[in-house]
Design a protein around this motif. Structure first.
Motif, short mmCIF file in Angstrom:
data_model
loop_
_atom_site.label_atom_id
_atom_site.label_comp_id
_atom_site.label_asym_id
_atom_site.label_seq_id
_atom_site.Cartn_x
_atom_site.Cartn_y
_atom_site.Cartn_z
N TYR A 51 0.81 -1.23 0.00
CA TYR A 51 0.00 0.00 0.00
C TYR A 51 0.84 1.28 0.00
O TYR A 51 0.59 2.18 -0.82
N PRO A 52 1.85 1.43 0.86
CA PRO A 52 2.64 2.68 0.82
C PRO A 52 3.32 2.90 -0.52
O PRO A 52 3.39 4.04 -1.00
N THR A 53 3.80 1.83 -1.16
CA THR A 53 4.45 1.96 -2.47
C THR A 53 3.46 2.41 -3.52
O THR A 53 3.75 3.28 -4.35
N ILE A 54 2.26 1.83 -3.51
CA ILE A 54 1.23 2.22 -4.47
C ILE A 54 0.89 3.70 -4.30
O ILE A 54 0.88 4.46 -5.28
N VAL A 55 0.62 4.11 -3.08
CA VAL A 55 0.20 5.50 -2.84
C VAL A 55 1.26 6.49 -3.28
O VAL A 55 0.97 7.46 -4.00
N GLU A 56 2.50 6.27 -2.86
CA GLU A 56 3.55 7.22 -3.20
C GLU A 56 3.76 7.29 -4.71
O GLU A 56 3.93 8.38 -5.28
N ASN A 57 3.70 6.16 -5.38
CA ASN A 57 3.97 6.15 -6.82
C ASN A 57 2.78 6.62 -7.65
O ASN A 57 2.95 7.00 -8.80
N ILE A 58 1.57 6.61 -7.09
CA ILE A 58 0.47 7.28 -7.78
C ILE A 58 0.81 8.76 -7.94
O ILE A 58 0.56 9.36 -8.99
N GLY A 59 1.41 9.34 -6.92
CA GLY A 59 1.86 10.72 -7.05
C GLY A 59 2.90 10.89 -8.12
O GLY A 59 2.85 11.82 -8.94
N VAL A 60 3.87 9.98 -8.16
CA VAL A 60 4.93 10.04 -9.18
C VAL A 60 4.34 9.89 -10.58
O VAL A 60 4.66 10.66 -11.49
N LEU A 61 3.47 8.89 -10.75
CA LEU A 61 2.85 8.67 -12.06
C LEU A 61 1.99 9.87 -12.46
O LEU A 61 1.98 10.27 -13.64
N ALA A 62 1.28 10.43 -11.51
CA ALA A 62 0.42 11.58 -11.81
C ALA A 62 1.23 12.73 -12.39
O ALA A 62 0.75 13.47 -13.25
N GLY A 63 2.47 12.87 -11.92
CA GLY A 63 3.33 13.94 -12.45
C GLY A 63 3.61 13.80 -13.92
O GLY A 63 3.94 14.79 -14.59
N GLN A 64 3.45 12.59 -14.46
CA GLN A 64 3.69 12.35 -15.89
C GLN A 64 2.44 12.59 -16.73
O GLN A 64 2.54 12.77 -17.95
N PHE A 65 1.27 12.55 -16.12
CA PHE A 65 0.03 12.64 -16.87
C PHE A 65 -0.75 13.94 -16.64
O PHE A 65 -1.58 14.32 -17.46
N ALA A 66 -0.49 14.62 -15.53
CA ALA A 66 -1.25 15.83 -15.20
C ALA A 66 -1.01 16.92 -16.25
O ALA A 66 0.11 17.12 -16.72
N LYS A 67 -2.08 17.62 -16.60
CA LYS A 67 -2.03 18.67 -17.61
C LYS A 67 -2.34 20.02 -16.96
O LYS A 67 -3.11 20.09 -16.00
N PRO A 68 -1.76 21.09 -17.49
CA PRO A 68 -2.07 22.42 -16.94
C PRO A 68 -3.56 22.73 -17.01
O PRO A 68 -4.26 22.27 -17.92
N HIS A 69 -4.03 23.49 -16.04
CA HIS A 69 -5.41 23.96 -16.01
C HIS A 69 -6.41 22.81 -15.98
O HIS A 69 -7.46 22.86 -16.62
N SER A 70 -6.09 21.76 -15.24
CA SER A 70 -7.00 20.62 -15.16
C SER A 70 -7.21 20.18 -13.72
O SER A 70 -6.46 20.56 -12.82
N VAL A 71 -8.22 19.35 -13.54
CA VAL A 71 -8.55 18.78 -12.24
C VAL A 71 -7.92 17.39 -12.12
O VAL A 71 -7.88 16.63 -13.09
N LEU A 72 -7.45 17.05 -10.93
CA LEU A 72 -7.01 15.70 -10.60
C LEU A 72 -7.98 15.16 -9.56
O LEU A 72 -8.26 15.82 -8.56
N TYR A 73 -8.50 13.97 -9.80
CA TYR A 73 -9.50 13.39 -8.89
C TYR A 73 -8.91 12.26 -8.07
O TYR A 73 -8.21 11.38 -8.59
N ASP A 74 -9.23 12.28 -6.79
CA ASP A 74 -8.97 11.15 -5.89
C ASP A 74 -10.35 10.65 -5.45
O ASP A 74 -10.99 11.25 -4.58
N LEU A 75 -10.82 9.57 -6.08
CA LEU A 75 -12.17 9.08 -5.87
C LEU A 75 -12.17 7.95 -4.84
O LEU A 75 -11.47 6.95 -5.01
N GLY A 76 -12.96 8.12 -3.79
CA GLY A 76 -12.87 7.22 -2.65
C GLY A 76 -11.62 7.55 -1.86
O GLY A 76 -10.78 6.68 -1.57
N SER A 77 -11.49 8.82 -1.52
CA SER A 77 -10.21 9.36 -1.02
C SER A 77 -9.87 8.93 0.40
O SER A 77 -8.73 9.09 0.83
N SER A 78 -10.83 8.40 1.15
CA SER A 78 -10.65 8.01 2.56
C SER A 78 -9.92 9.12 3.32
O SER A 78 -10.41 10.24 3.36
#
Length: 258
Positions: A51-78
């Protein structure tokens, strides 16, 4: 990751997970109520391998896909672990995070954790935490959607519609990151990995009683799919590629591209 979370929640009460340590005459279905919220960091760390590896690397992966002026969703964010990772790793102009959960107890505590993160770091992505049902959410154009161990709690007949709506909201070059517990179509493989998962829980201090009662509580609530089912459903929802990027025992995470 776990050290960072410990820092962020140092002033928030935490308790070890002992919810199923005593014999229960009748084990109720699992719900994300205040009792679960109080022990959730301990529960998830001791129950979900990787779990810690997945969570941290979702952030890393997101850095490759996030676009300017857009929303990032965490669905079921707990409690917002993925949201925290997104805010640390995504440095794209004018992005913001929307974290969504249908548990009022989770939402309240998530806001406390994010406030703690704000007090420790400067120039983080803005975040909005919403109490809502993701099945009725009106998605804004988005470049990154995280469904981190959330889809498995949605009724199977509702999963394709949700994924289709996410796909329609995704901007070109964006991605869905989907993490789930897996079923396995081969019975022997499924039994082996289920046994190894139980061994993982034992190694993290859960008793046989706790393991059995937790399984009874969650078996009608959490309904996992196989990797093949996930792939077929994502393709049916309109995604063009499904790429597994992580697996530890019977838990995995996938990248789905539009």
């Amino acid at each position: 990751m776990s050290g960072f979370i410990d820092q962020c929640v140092a002033n928030v009460s935490k308790q070890p997970d002992r919810l199923f340590a005593q014999p229960l005459a009748q084990v109720p279905d699992f719900v994300f109520n205040e009792d679960v919220v109080r022990v959730f960091p301990d529960m998830i760390k001791r129950s979900v391998p990787g779990y810690p590896t997945i969570v941290e690397n979702i952030g890393v992966l997101a850095g490759q896909f996030a676009k300017p002026h857009s929303v990032l969703y965490d669905l079921g964010s707990s409690l917002g672990a993925v949201t925290q990772a997104l805010r640390r790793h995504v440095q794209i102009a004018n992005c913001r995070v929307i974290a969504v959960d249908n548990s009022s107890a989770m939402v309240e505590r998530c806001r406390e954790y994010l406030h703690a993160q704000d007090s420790m770091f400067q120039e983080l992505l803005p975040v909005e935490v919403i109490e809502a049902d993701i099945l009725s959410l009106d998605f804004q154009p988005t470049s990154l959607v995280a469904l981190n161990f959330t889809l498995q709690f949605i009724q199977p007949e509702q999963r394709l519609e949700l994924l289709t709506r996410i796909r329609r909201a995704l901007l070109p070059g964006g991605a869905l990151i989907l993490s789930e517990k897996l079923q396995f179509e081969d019975a022997e493989q499924h039994a082996l990995l289920a046994d190894l998962h139980i061994a993982f829980k034992r190694a993290n201090g859960y008793s046989e009683l706790e393991i059995a009662q937790k399984r009874s509580a969650i078996e009608k609530v959490m309904l996992p799919d196989s990797l093949e089912q996930h792939r077929e459903r994502l393709l049916a929802a309109g995604f063009s590629q499904v790429v597994p990027w992580f697996q530890c025992l019977n838990f995995a995470s996938l990248i789905a591209l539009p």
